[in-house]
Design a protein around this motif. Sequence first.
Motif, PDB file in Angstrom:
ATOM      1  N   LEU A  71       0.846  -1.189   0.000  1.00 16.71           N
ATOM      2  CA  LEU A  71       0.000   0.000   0.000  1.00 16.71           C
ATOM      3  C   LEU A  71       0.880   1.237   0.000  1.00 16.71           C
ATOM      4  CD1 LEU A  71      -2.548  -1.105   2.746  1.00 16.71           C
ATOM      5  CD2 LEU A  71      -2.734  -1.391   0.265  1.00 16.71           C
ATOM      6  N   THR A  72       0.593   2.129  -0.947  1.00 15.81           N
ATOM      7  CA  THR A  72       1.344   3.379  -1.026  1.00 15.81           C
ATOM      8  C   THR A  72       0.385   4.521  -1.268  1.00 15.81           C
ATOM      9  OG1 THR A  72       1.703   3.131  -3.411  1.00 15.81           O
ATOM     10  CG2 THR A  72       3.424   2.261  -1.955  1.00 15.81           C
ATOM     11  N   GLN A  73       0.803   5.709  -0.863  1.00 13.27           N
ATOM     12  CA  GLN A  73       0.023   6.898  -1.198  1.00 13.27           C
ATOM     13  C   GLN A  73       0.040   7.026  -2.708  1.00 13.27           C
ATOM     14  OE1 GLN A  73      -0.506   9.755   2.247  1.00 13.27           O
ATOM     15  NE2 GLN A  73      -1.910   8.436   1.223  1.00 13.27           N
ATOM     16  N   LYS A  74      -0.844   7.788  -3.276  1.00 15.04           N
ATOM     17  CA  LYS A  74      -1.061   7.852  -4.720  1.00 15.04           C
ATOM     18  C   LYS A  74       0.237   7.891  -5.534  1.00 15.04           C
ATOM     19  CE  LYS A  74      -3.701   8.367  -8.372  1.00 15.04           C
ATOM     20  NZ  LYS A  74      -4.050   7.210  -9.104  1.00 15.04           N
ATOM     21  N   GLU A  75       1.194   8.678  -5.137  1.00 13.67           N
ATOM     22  CA  GLU A  75       2.434   8.807  -5.914  1.00 13.67           C
ATOM     23  C   GLU A  75       3.607   8.088  -5.259  1.00 13.67           C
ATOM     24  OE1 GLU A  75       2.348  10.180  -8.938  1.00 13.67           O
ATOM     25  OE2 GLU A  75       0.219  10.571  -8.607  1.00 13.67           O
ATOM     26  N   GLY A  76       3.339   7.170  -4.348  1.00 10.85           N
ATOM     27  CA  GLY A  76       4.403   6.486  -3.614  1.00 10.85           C
ATOM     28  C   GLY A  76       5.076   5.407  -4.433  1.00 10.85           C
ATOM     29  N   SER A  77       6.178   4.907  -3.909  1.00 13.84           N
ATOM     30  CA  SER A  77       6.953   3.867  -4.561  1.00 13.84           C
ATOM     31  C   SER A  77       6.773   2.553  -3.812  1.00 13.84           C
ATOM     32  CB  SER A  77       8.435   4.263  -4.570  1.00 13.84           C
ATOM     33  OG  SER A  77       9.226   3.166  -4.931  1.00 13.84           O
ATOM     34  N   VAL A  78       6.535   1.475  -4.546  1.00 19.37           N
ATOM     35  CA  VAL A  78       6.368   0.154  -3.946  1.00 19.37           C
ATOM     36  C   VAL A  78       7.631  -0.244  -3.189  1.00 19.37           C
ATOM     37  CG1 VAL A  78       6.006  -2.299  -4.440  1.00 19.37           C
ATOM     38  CG2 VAL A  78       4.688  -0.574  -5.657  1.00 19.37           C
ATOM     39  N   GLU A  79       8.790   0.127  -3.709  1.00 18.64           N
ATOM     40  CA  GLU A  79      10.058  -0.228  -3.062  1.00 18.64           C
ATOM     41  C   GLU A  79      10.166   0.392  -1.669  1.00 18.64           C
ATOM     42  OE1 GLU A  79       9.975   0.999  -6.291  1.00 18.64           O
ATOM     43  OE2 GLU A  79      10.131  -1.000  -7.164  1.00 18.64           O
ATOM     44  N   ASP A  80       9.505   1.516  -1.433  1.00 20.19           N
ATOM     45  CA  ASP A  80       9.556   2.196  -0.136  1.00 20.19           C
ATOM     46  C   ASP A  80       8.384   1.825   0.772  1.00 20.19           C
ATOM     47  OD1 ASP A  80      11.855   3.537  -0.977  1.00 20.19           O
ATOM     48  OD2 ASP A  80      10.687   5.179  -1.852  1.00 20.19           O
ATOM     49  N   ALA A  81       7.519   0.943   0.325  1.00 23.45           N
ATOM     50  CA  ALA A  81       6.305   0.611   1.077  1.00 23.45           C
ATOM     51  C   ALA A  81       6.642  -0.031   2.423  1.00 23.45           C
ATOM     52  CB  ALA A  81       5.414  -0.317   0.265  1.00 23.45           C
ATOM     53  N   THR A  82       5.871   0.342   3.421  1.00 28.66           N
ATOM     54  CA  THR A  82       5.976  -0.279   4.747  1.00 28.66           C
ATOM     55  C   THR A  82       4.625  -0.827   5.190  1.00 28.66           C
ATOM     56  OG1 THR A  82       5.559   1.822   5.869  1.00 28.66           O
ATOM     57  CG2 THR A  82       7.880   1.222   5.466  1.00 28.66           C
ATOM     58  N   LEU A  83       3.600  -0.623   4.358  1.00 29.38           N
ATOM     59  CA  LEU A  83       2.252  -1.107   4.664  1.00 29.38           C
ATOM     60  C   LEU A  83       1.896  -2.210   3.672  1.00 29.38           C
ATOM     61  CD1 LEU A  83       0.489   2.356   5.117  1.00 29.38           C
ATOM     62  CD2 LEU A  83       1.580   0.935   6.872  1.00 29.38           C
ATOM     63  N   PHE A  84       1.434  -3.348   4.218  1.00 28.58           N
ATOM     64  CA  PHE A  84       1.123  -4.500   3.378  1.00 28.58           C
ATOM     65  C   PHE A  84      -0.211  -5.096   3.789  1.00 28.58           C
ATOM     66  CE2 PHE A  84       5.647  -3.920   3.565  1.00 28.58           C
ATOM     67  CZ  PHE A  84       6.009  -3.975   2.223  1.00 28.58           C
ATOM     68  N   LEU A  85      -0.908  -5.645   2.816  1.00 26.58           N
ATOM     69  CA  LEU A  85      -2.232  -6.201   3.039  1.00 26.58           C
ATOM     70  C   LEU A  85      -2.333  -7.525   2.306  1.00 26.58           C
ATOM     71  CD1 LEU A  85      -5.044  -5.517   4.252  1.00 26.58           C
ATOM     72  CD2 LEU A  85      -5.577  -4.434   2.076  1.00 26.58           C
ATOM     73  N   GLN A  86      -2.614  -8.583   3.045  1.00 23.85           N
ATOM     74  CA  GLN A  86      -2.845  -9.903   2.447  1.00 23.85           C
ATOM     75  C   GLN A  86      -4.337 -10.155   2.508  1.00 23.85           C
ATOM     76  OE1 GLN A  86      -0.853 -13.158   4.381  1.00 23.85           O
ATOM     77  NE2 GLN A  86      -1.276 -14.556   2.686  1.00 23.85           N
ATOM     78  N   LEU A  87      -4.953 -10.459   1.357  1.00 22.89           N
ATOM     79  CA  LEU A  87      -6.400 -10.630   1.289  1.00 22.89           C
ATOM     80  C   LEU A  87      -6.799 -11.954   0.652  1.00 22.89           C
ATOM     81  CD1 LEU A  87      -7.565  -7.096   0.071  1.00 22.89           C
ATOM     82  CD2 LEU A  87      -7.695  -8.020   2.388  1.00 22.89           C
ATOM     83  N   ALA A  88      -7.959 -12.435   1.066  1.00 21.58           N
ATOM     84  CA  ALA A  88      -8.614 -13.593   0.449  1.00 21.58           C
ATOM     85  C   ALA A  88     -10.103 -13.286   0.437  1.00 21.58           C
ATOM     86  CB  ALA A  88      -8.324 -14.860   1.242  1.00 21.58           C
ATOM     87  N   ILE A  89     -10.827 -13.967  -0.457  1.00 30.30           N
ATOM     88  CA  ILE A  89     -12.269 -13.781  -0.547  1.00 30.30           C
ATOM     89  C   ILE A  89     -12.944 -15.148  -0.508  1.00 30.30           C
ATOM     90  CG2 ILE A  89     -12.305 -13.749  -3.076  1.00 30.30           C
ATOM     91  CD1 ILE A  89     -14.533 -11.537  -2.783  1.00 30.30           C
ATOM     92  N   SER A  90     -14.082 -15.216   0.175  1.00 31.32           N
ATOM     93  CA  SER A  90     -14.826 -16.472   0.246  1.00 31.32           C
ATOM     94  C   SER A  90     -15.873 -16.504  -0.854  1.00 31.32           C
ATOM     95  CB  SER A  90     -15.501 -16.623   1.609  1.00 31.32           C
ATOM     96  OG  SER A  90     -16.633 -15.778   1.686  1.00 31.32           O
ATOM     97  N   LYS A  91     -16.429 -17.677  -1.094  1.00 32.07           N
ATOM     98  CA  LYS A  91     -17.496 -17.820  -2.086  1.00 32.07           C
ATOM     99  C   LYS A  91     -18.707 -16.959  -1.732  1.00 32.07           C
ATOM    100  CE  LYS A  91     -16.521 -22.262  -4.174  1.00 32.07           C
ATOM    101  NZ  LYS A  91     -16.765 -22.079  -5.583  1.00 32.07           N
ATOM    102  N   GLU A  92     -18.873 -16.668  -0.428  1.00 38.26           N
ATOM    103  CA  GLU A  92     -20.000 -15.850   0.029  1.00 38.26           C
ATOM    104  C   GLU A  92     -19.722 -14.351  -0.091  1.00 38.26           C
ATOM    105  OE1 GLU A  92     -19.902 -19.806   1.615  1.00 38.26           O
ATOM    106  OE2 GLU A  92     -18.449 -18.202   1.918  1.00 38.26           O
ATOM    107  N   GLY A  93     -18.518 -13.990  -0.533  1.00 38.13           N
ATOM    108  CA  GLY A  93     -18.164 -12.588  -0.684  1.00 38.13           C
ATOM    109  C   GLY A  93     -17.534 -11.968   0.554  1.00 38.13           C
ATOM    110  N   ILE A  94     -17.128 -12.791   1.505  1.00 41.61           N
ATOM    111  CA  ILE A  94     -16.440 -12.289   2.693  1.00 41.61           C
ATOM    112  C   ILE A  94     -14.981 -12.026   2.321  1.00 41.61           C
ATOM    113  CG2 ILE A  94     -15.713 -12.794   5.060  1.00 41.61           C
ATOM    114  CD1 ILE A  94     -18.083 -14.827   5.151  1.00 41.61           C
ATOM    115  N   ILE A  95     -14.482 -10.889   2.734  1.00 40.55           N
ATOM    116  CA  ILE A  95     -13.082 -10.551   2.537  1.00 40.55           C
ATOM    117  C   ILE A  95     -12.400 -10.636   3.895  1.00 40.55           C
ATOM    118  CG2 ILE A  95     -11.475  -8.703   1.924  1.00 40.55           C
ATOM    119  CD1 ILE A  95     -13.560  -7.808  -0.132  1.00 40.55           C
ATOM    120  N   ALA A  96     -11.250 -11.298   3.939  1.00 36.94           N
ATOM    121  CA  ALA A  96     -10.506 -11.414   5.189  1.00 36.94           C
ATOM    122  C   ALA A  96      -9.028 -11.370   4.880  1.00 36.94           C
ATOM    123  CB  ALA A  96     -10.868 -12.708   5.912  1.00 36.94           C
TER     124      ALA A  96
END
Length: 174
Positions: A71-96
Motif C-alpha cells: 500500500l502506497t500513497q497515490k504517488e508512492g513507490s512500492v520499493e519504499d512501502a511499509t504497509l502490506f495487506l494480504q487478502l482472500a475472498i470467500s465464495k459468500e463474498g467475505i473478505i478477510a
Amino acid sequence: MTGWLVGSFNQPPIYYDYGDTLYYEGDNVYYNNEVVATTEEYAEQAQTIAAAVPDVQPDDVEWLPLGVFALTQKEGSVEDATLFLQLAISKEGIIAGTFQNTATDTSFEVQGTIDRDSQRAAWGPTDKDWPIMETGIYNLSENEAGALLHFADGTTQQWEMDRLDEPEDAGEQL
C-alpha cells in the motif's frame, strides 16, 4: 473471480478509477460525472459494506487468495512501502486478511465483504469500525489498483494497492 463467487452479478464488471471515473468535488462524490452521494454518505456506505459480513460456519468457508498488496500513497513507490495487506475472498463474498505495518511492527486482522450491486469491496480491522479501506471487486483482480481509505473523522485518502509477486521459492518444500 466473480464467477467463483456464489450468486451472480447483474451487470458487467465495474472498475473504480479513483480520481478519474470516481472523484470527490466539494462535499459530493461523483461517478462518471454524476453525484452518487455526499462524502459523508459514501464513507458510511463503505463502513456498512465492511460490516455486512454474513454469519457462516467457519469450517464451511472456501477461500480464494487475492494476494499480498503493498500500500502506497497515490504517488508512492512500492520499493519504499511499509504497509502490506494480504487478502482472500470467500465464495459468500467475505473478505478477510491481515494488515501489516513493517515500520511500526504492528499487524491486525481485517474483515469485510462486497456489495453485489455497486461491486464495491470494503474491509477494516475486525475489532474496530474505522478506518475502512475500499476498492472495486474487479480492481482486486488487477496487479495495480486504486483504493480509498475512510477515517472516522470524515477524511478520505486515496491509496494505491500493488500486488506483490510470490517469492520464487514459495512452492519449495523444506
